[in-house]
Design a protein around this motif. Structure first.
Motif, PDB file in Angstrom:
ATOM      1  N   VAL A  13       0.809  -1.222   0.000  1.00 37.04           N
ATOM      2  CA  VAL A  13       0.000   0.000   0.000  1.00 37.04           C
ATOM      3  C   VAL A  13       0.843   1.272   0.000  1.00 37.04           C
ATOM      4  N   ASN A  14       2.158   1.126  -0.138  1.00 40.69           N
ATOM      5  CA  ASN A  14       2.999   2.315  -0.050  1.00 40.69           C
ATOM      6  C   ASN A  14       4.208   2.227  -0.977  1.00 40.69           C
ATOM      7  N   ALA A  15       4.024   2.671  -2.202  1.00 41.12           N
ATOM      8  CA  ALA A  15       5.140   2.789  -3.141  1.00 41.12           C
ATOM      9  C   ALA A  15       5.032   4.133  -3.860  1.00 41.12           C
ATOM     10  N   LEU A 128      -1.872  11.866   0.934  1.00 42.45           N
ATOM     11  CA  LEU A 128      -1.745  13.172   1.570  1.00 42.45           C
ATOM     12  C   LEU A 128      -0.495  13.183   2.447  1.00 42.45           C
ATOM     13  N   ALA A 129       0.366  14.180   2.230  1.00 40.09           N
ATOM     14  CA  ALA A 129       1.569  14.366   3.044  1.00 40.09           C
ATOM     15  C   ALA A 129       1.503  15.758   3.659  1.00 40.09           C
ATOM     16  N   PRO A 130       0.778  15.899   4.768  1.00 36.77           N
ATOM     17  CA  PRO A 130       0.515  17.238   5.322  1.00 36.77           C
ATOM     18  C   PRO A 130       1.768  18.041   5.644  1.00 36.77           C
ATOM     19  N   ALA A 131       2.820  17.385   6.132  1.00 37.19           N
ATOM     20  CA  ALA A 131       4.025  18.126   6.495  1.00 37.19           C
ATOM     21  C   ALA A 131       4.686  18.764   5.282  1.00 37.19           C
ATOM     22  N   VAL A 153      -1.994   8.577   4.414  1.00 36.66           N
ATOM     23  CA  VAL A 153      -1.491   9.777   5.073  1.00 36.66           C
ATOM     24  C   VAL A 153      -0.067   9.541   5.556  1.00 36.66           C
ATOM     25  N   GLU A 154       0.847  10.407   5.142  1.00 37.58           N
ATOM     26  CA  GLU A 154       2.214  10.351   5.650  1.00 37.58           C
ATOM     27  C   GLU A 154       2.260  11.039   7.004  1.00 37.58           C
ATOM     28  N   GLY A 155       2.443  10.232   8.037  1.00 37.26           N
ATOM     29  CA  GLY A 155       2.547  10.768   9.381  1.00 37.26           C
ATOM     30  C   GLY A 155       3.988  10.761   9.846  1.00 37.26           C
ATOM     31  N   GLY A 156       4.179  11.044  11.120  1.00 36.69           N
ATOM     32  CA  GLY A 156       5.524  11.043  11.676  1.00 36.69           C
ATOM     33  C   GLY A 156       5.733  12.213  12.608  1.00 36.69           C
ATOM     34  N   GLN A 157       6.983  12.537  12.849  1.00 35.10           N
ATOM     35  CA  GLN A 157       7.292  13.591  13.809  1.00 35.10           C
ATOM     36  C   GLN A 157       6.770  14.956  13.375  1.00 35.10           C
ATOM     37  N   ALA A 158       6.584  15.156  12.079  1.00 37.73           N
ATOM     38  CA  ALA A 158       6.074  16.436  11.587  1.00 37.73           C
ATOM     39  C   ALA A 158       4.552  16.467  11.512  1.00 37.73           C
ATOM     40  N   SER A 177       0.965   6.038   7.425  1.00 35.53           N
ATOM     41  CA  SER A 177       2.256   5.474   7.051  1.00 35.53           C
ATOM     42  C   SER A 177       3.154   5.244   8.255  1.00 35.53           C
ATOM     43  N   SER A 178       3.961   4.193   8.166  1.00 35.94           N
ATOM     44  CA  SER A 178       5.044   3.943   9.117  1.00 35.94           C
ATOM     45  C   SER A 178       4.582   3.922  10.567  1.00 35.94           C
ATOM     46  N   PHE A 179       3.352   3.433  10.784  1.00 34.90           N
ATOM     47  CA  PHE A 179       2.777   3.401  12.138  1.00 34.90           C
ATOM     48  C   PHE A 179       2.783   4.791  12.770  1.00 34.90           C
ATOM     49  N   GLY A 180       2.783   5.828  11.941  1.00 37.45           N
ATOM     50  CA  GLY A 180       2.735   7.196  12.455  1.00 37.45           C
ATOM     51  C   GLY A 180       4.000   7.668  13.119  1.00 37.45           C
ATOM     52  N   GLY A 181       5.124   6.920  12.965  1.00 39.96           N
ATOM     53  CA  GLY A 181       6.318   7.259  13.715  1.00 39.96           C
ATOM     54  C   GLY A 181       7.562   7.507  12.908  1.00 39.96           C
ATOM     55  N   PHE A 182       7.421   7.879  11.639  1.00 39.77           N
ATOM     56  CA  PHE A 182       8.615   8.129  10.820  1.00 39.77           C
ATOM     57  C   PHE A 182       9.311   9.398  11.289  1.00 39.77           C
ATOM     58  N   PRO A 183      10.647   9.405  11.472  1.00 41.99           N
ATOM     59  CA  PRO A 183      11.568   8.287  11.290  1.00 41.99           C
ATOM     60  C   PRO A 183      11.913   7.605  12.617  1.00 41.99           C
ATOM     61  N   LEU A 184      11.547   6.374  12.748  1.00 42.73           N
ATOM     62  CA  LEU A 184      11.948   5.494  13.854  1.00 42.73           C
ATOM     63  C   LEU A 184      11.609   6.051  15.232  1.00 42.73           C
TER      64      LEU A 184
END
Length: 274
Positions: A13-15, A128-131, A153-158, A177-184
């Motif tokens: 689901v993510n490429a 959607l990549a809100p950051a 949705v691209e989630g993460g620290q931002a 994306s990435s369990f909401g925790g990109f990067p690591l």
């Protein structure tokens, strides 16, 4: 590279698929549709969701979306239309104030764009990549809710899971994306898993989640809400597939993560749609 032999039906689901030199320059990783297809095949991936990489500031995604849709024809790709918006997703007090008076510019997705993409059979959802691209305004979000297609949705620290819950959840299916925790960011990943208890329309994609215990926790507690994502081309799909295969969970949980869950969220990923 040798092909993986694992016996599971796998969908991704993510490429990312960069349609032109401008996108490639912005992302820093060149890969052709043919090479992406070959790498997916090497990993045993039968279908993949693709969307374009980031465009220049104040650039519309109409042309790259259409290019990705064209490149998906006769390939095992499902195009998601990338969208943007005028709102600052940061959650800061200053951002909240600006958002009260923000308005769409010509390059931002509007309700008409959403409706057009939704009823174009070349597209199966939204990205959607809100950051990077901002958040859509209320009218555009309302149209996303009306059409009901999944939104990756691209989630993460931002753009943390709490911000996702506040601005997007409860309106349409969200694949975070990435369990909401990109990067690591393990803390954010755990926070996203906690959100699954209260949000039936939230799903987590496994791309760049390198903590086995986090992946196992999600699959054991919420086996129906985890979707395999490779993050290609930033990482080879083989890497993500092998990480899931080595988890200490049941074969049923693996089958759900690799394809069954995704087929419930994105109908075209079902086995009868190949």
């Amino acid at each position: 590279m040798l092909e993986l032999e694992h016996g599971f039906r796998v969908v991704d689901v993510n490429a990312r698929l960069d349609p032109d030199e401008q996108s490639i320059a912005a992302r820093g990783r060149e890969i052709s549709p043919e090479r992406l297809e070959r790498e997916l095949h090497q990993a045993g991936v039968v279908r993949a969701v693709v969307s374009p990489g980031a465009q220049r500031v104040e650039g519309s995604y109409l042309r790259p979306n259409n290019a990705v849709a064209r490149m998906s024809v006769d390939r095992p790709f499902l195009a998601f239309a990338r969208i943007n918006g005028p709102r600052d997703p940061s959650g800061r007090a200053s951002a909240r104030l600006r958002n009260l008076t923000s308005s769409r510019a010509d390059h931002h997705a509007d309700p008409g764009d959403i409706e057009q993409y939704a009823y174009d059979d070349r597209f199966h959802g939204f990205s959607l990549a809100p950051a990077v691209d901002g958040l859509p305004d209320d009218e555009t979000l309302a149209m996303l809710e009306d059409v009901g297609l999944p939104v990756f949705v691209e989630g993460g620290q931002a753009f943390e899971p709490s911000a996702v819950a506040e601005s997007l959840l409860g309106r349409f299916p969200v694949i975070l994306s990435s369990f909401g925790g990109f990067p690591l960011d393990r803390g954010l990943m755990d926070e996203a898993i906690d959100l699954l208890d209260d949000h039936d329309d939230l799903y987590l994609d496994t791309s760049f989640v390198r903590y086995r215990s986090v992946l196992e926790r999600a699959l054991l507690e919420h086996p129906d809400r985890v979707l395999f994502g490779s993050g290609a081309p930033e990482t080879h799909p083989n890497v993500g597939v092998m990480e899931i295969l080595t988890l200490d969970v049941s074969e049923d949980a693996l089958a759900k993560a690799f394809s069954k869950n995704a087929a419930r969220v994105i109908e075209a990923l079902g086995p009868g749609e190949q």
